[in-house]
Design an enzyme around this catalytic site. Structure first.
Site, PDB file in Angstrom:
ATOM      1  N   HIS A   1      31.098 -59.253  53.845  1.00 17.94           N
ATOM      2  CA  HIS A   1      31.671 -59.183  52.491  1.00 17.94           C
ATOM      3  C   HIS A   1      33.173 -59.366  52.569  1.00 17.94           C
ATOM      4  O   HIS A   1      33.808 -59.059  53.587  1.00 17.94           O
ATOM      5  CB  HIS A   1      31.314 -57.861  51.802  1.00 17.94           C
ATOM      6  CG  HIS A   1      32.087 -56.669  52.291  1.00 17.94           C
ATOM      7  ND1 HIS A   1      33.329 -56.323  51.792  1.00 17.94           N
ATOM      8  CD2 HIS A   1      31.796 -55.739  53.230  1.00 17.94           C
ATOM      9  CE1 HIS A   1      33.757 -55.230  52.395  1.00 17.94           C
ATOM     10  NE2 HIS A   1      32.856 -54.852  53.276  1.00 17.94           N
ATOM     11  N   CYS A   2      33.736 -59.926  51.508  1.00 19.32           N
ATOM     12  CA  CYS A   2      35.184 -60.046  51.393  1.00 19.32           C
ATOM     13  C   CYS A   2      35.633 -59.090  50.303  1.00 19.32           C
ATOM     14  O   CYS A   2      35.018 -58.066  50.057  1.00 19.32           O
ATOM     15  CB  CYS A   2      35.588 -61.484  51.109  1.00 19.32           C
ATOM     16  SG  CYS A   2      34.931 -62.140  49.561  1.00 19.32           S
ATOM     17  N   MET A   3      36.706 -59.440  49.604  1.00 21.35           N
ATOM     18  CA  MET A   3      37.270 -58.527  48.615  1.00 21.35           C
ATOM     19  C   MET A   3      36.327 -58.272  47.448  1.00 21.35           C
ATOM     20  O   MET A   3      36.197 -57.148  46.966  1.00 21.35           O
ATOM     21  CB  MET A   3      38.583 -59.125  48.089  1.00 21.35           C
ATOM     22  CG  MET A   3      39.383 -58.185  47.235  1.00 21.35           C
ATOM     23  SD  MET A   3      39.989 -56.808  48.189  1.00 21.35           S
ATOM     24  CE  MET A   3      40.583 -55.775  46.859  1.00 21.35           C
TER      25      MET A   3
ATOM     26  N   ARG B   1      33.043 -60.294  47.114  1.00 19.89           N
ATOM     27  CA  ARG B   1      31.744 -60.977  47.227  1.00 19.89           C
ATOM     28  C   ARG B   1      30.936 -60.508  48.428  1.00 19.89           C
ATOM     29  O   ARG B   1      31.481 -60.299  49.516  1.00 19.89           O
ATOM     30  CB  ARG B   1      31.953 -62.493  47.351  1.00 19.89           C
ATOM     31  CG  ARG B   1      32.814 -63.093  46.262  1.00 19.89           C
ATOM     32  CD  ARG B   1      33.017 -64.580  46.513  1.00 19.89           C
ATOM     33  NE  ARG B   1      33.994 -65.150  45.597  1.00 19.89           N
ATOM     34  CZ  ARG B   1      34.312 -66.424  45.542  1.00 19.89           C
ATOM     35  NH1 ARG B   1      33.733 -67.281  46.354  1.00 19.89           N
ATOM     36  NH2 ARG B   1      35.213 -66.865  44.695  1.00 19.89           N
TER      37      ARG B   1
ATOM     38  N   ARG C   1      28.572 -61.877  51.067  1.00 23.16           N
ATOM     39  CA  ARG C   1      28.349 -63.209  51.625  1.00 23.16           C
ATOM     40  C   ARG C   1      27.168 -63.142  52.585  1.00 23.16           C
ATOM     41  O   ARG C   1      27.206 -62.381  53.557  1.00 23.16           O
ATOM     42  CB  ARG C   1      29.597 -63.705  52.360  1.00 23.16           C
ATOM     43  CG  ARG C   1      30.824 -63.849  51.461  1.00 23.16           C
ATOM     44  CD  ARG C   1      32.076 -64.092  52.290  1.00 23.16           C
ATOM     45  NE  ARG C   1      33.258 -64.233  51.461  1.00 23.16           N
ATOM     46  CZ  ARG C   1      33.860 -65.385  51.190  1.00 23.16           C
ATOM     47  NH1 ARG C   1      33.385 -66.495  51.691  1.00 23.16           N
ATOM     48  NH2 ARG C   1      34.924 -65.414  50.418  1.00 23.16           N
TER      49      ARG C   1
END
Length: 502
Positions: free
Chosen positions: A28-30, A32, A34
């Site tokens: 995961h990013c900020m 989302r 993924r």
């Protein structure tokens, strides 16, 4: 969101992406979640968008489910646990197809256009340069939570210092805020080696040379080195070099002595090149970036702001915005804040204004208006994906007029920078209203907050006006200003259940 609700969200998502055996990777990013997929055809896009916590989906190198900051960090561990718990011992190579549930599909034409645009963008983005930029972004994105936390603590410490409250606490806050930034090169080195297939701790060890105080005793190119010289750019280059050296060692060093020789040679060779080359070169590049940004906004702030604010959304669509992440981080290292982010954030303001105009211009399209009502709270807080992929980009013209709004807001903020009111963000990641706690500047918090708020207002108004008057042709209004959903149908998105998250 309570822990049981986080697990419920993960449980709702899992079958809609083909089940645990269809998952190859999770990150995961900020904002989302993924996931890597074995079979893209098993994903039920429309059903996923109808999950209350899901703000939108993006089909890229990985399949990305927009959940918003905070939520994504809580849902991802639950999702990982569910996948591990229910995965088959030997995942099938060709999973049986999952039937798509029967439901009402709203705004079908726009959804088709949006899907086609995503596929075209995905194909365009699969170039060596853009793939490399994604890998660079993967190095810095995991650092964003620490940048945000330390940035807010730094702002709180500044407020206490200026007001004279709790003077004993101010040094403690300064230590907490500065500790991470003083060692950020080590984290960049670790992530770089991990991303490019090396041993992460060796990348961190080589990058640690850059911030070691003892480098001040070393002469390179006729001058003493300074601890931290070269910053994150030097750390990135040093760790990448370490990966290349390590790979050569793994190839040629006999297995019997590999555990001793490879780490030693990797750190020794990469460390010497870093000390007697990369630190100096990266330091010059970093200094050039800082002075160029300062000069650009001081001498052509309004024009620079107009160009940056207007082009940021297209840069995002092309994946080129990832090249700005090391630049933001370098500016934060040098000045304590990045002057570029408040200007780039105006692109989101133009997007919000454009979406409101679409809402007003299409009073009979219940489906699209429902999407806009659901996505606007997130848009105000800086999460623009639902509005971009669900509204403006599929429509075409409103995407262009949203860029006009971003250009106007960027010109407003850039003009005041040109007039001497320089300010920026102490961290990267947040945007929109969520950026207020991270703002800092040399003219005090009052003018800084007022100018940023004014820029947002200009972006909203310009994006609204440009879209309202120029965002639609006559045939577009005729085609779109109708209700595609029968009265008895149930909308796929319930605006009352959509969380207002950044």
């Amino acid at each position: 969101m309570a822990p049981d609700k986080n697990r419920a969200t993960a449980a709702a998502i899992l079958p809609l992406v083909g089940g645990p055996d269809n998952i190859t990777s999770i990150a995961h990013c900020m904002t989302r979640l993924r996931i890597g997929l074995r079979d893209r055809s098993l994903v039920q896009d429309e059903a996923l968008k109808a999950v209350p916590a899901v703000m939108g989906v993006v089909d890229d190198e990985t399949y990305q489910i927009v959940l918003g900051p905070g939520t994504v960090a809580r849902v991802t561990p639950e999702f990982e646990a569910l996948v591990a718990e229910h995965r088959s011992p030997t995942p099938p190579t060709s999973p049986p197809p999952t039937p798509t549930p029967s439901h009402s599909v709203t705004a079908e034409e726009l959804a088709d256009r949006g899907a086609a645009l995503k596929e075209a963008r995905k194909a365009r983005n699969a170039t060596p340069v853009k793939l490399f930029l994604r890998r660079v972004a993967n190095i810095f994105v995991p650092l964003i939570p620490a940048l945000i936390g330390c940035g807010i603590i730094a702002g709180l410490g500044g407020v206490l210092a200026n007001t004279g409250w709790l003077p004993a606490v101010v040094p403690a806050l300064a230590a907490m805020a500065s500790g991470f930034m003083s060692l950020i090169a080590v984290f960049v080195g670790y992530n770089t080696a991990k991303e490019f297939g090396g041993t992460p701790i060796l990348g961190g060890a080589v990058a640690a040379v850059i911030v070691f105080p003892g480098v001040a005793k070393i002469d390179a190119f006729g001058q003493h080195l300074s601890p931290g010289q070269g910053g994150v750019l030097g750390a990135l280059a040093a760790a990448y070099l370490a990966v290349r050296v390590e790979r050569l060692c793994r190839k040629w060093v006999p297995e019997a002595v590999d555990a001793l020789v490879t780490p030693t040679v990797t750190v020794l060779v990469s460390g010497l090149v870093t000390l007697f080359g990369l630190m100096f070169v990266a330091g010059e590049v970093s200094a050039a970036i800082g002075s160029s940004a300062t000069w650009l906004l001081a001498n052509g702030g309004a024009l620079a702001g107009l160009v940056l604010g207007g082009l940021f959304l297209p840069l995002v669509m092309l994946g080129l915005h990832q090249a700005l992440i090391p630049i933001h981080t370098t500016l934060i290292e040098q000045n304590g804040y990045t002057v570029l982010l408040p200007i780039l954030a105006m692109a989101g303001a133009g997007q919000v204004g454009a979406a409101i105009a679409v809402y007003c211009r299409l009073p009979h399209n219940r489906s699209l208006r429902t999407t806009i009502k659901s996505a606007l709270p997130a848009g105000f807080l800086g999460v623009g994906e639902p509005l971009i992929y669900g509204v403006s980009l599929p429509l075409g013209r409103p995407f262009v007029t949203a860029c006009v709004g971003g250009a106007a807001g960027g010109a407003f903020v850039g003009l005041f920078n040109q007039l001497g009111v320089a300010f920026g963000s102490t961290a990267i990641g947040p945007s929109g209203w969520a950026l207020f706690p991270l703002l800092d500047g040399k003219s005090g918090m009052g003018p800084t907050l007022a100018i940023y708020a004014g820029g947002l207002a200009v972006g909203y108004l310009a994006g609204f006006a440009a879209t309202y008057f120029f965002g639609f042709t006559g045939p577009m209004l005729t085609d779109l200003n109708t209700d595609p959903v029968p009265t008895s149908a149930t909308p796929t998105t319930d605006p009352d259940k959509e969380p207002a998250l950044a």
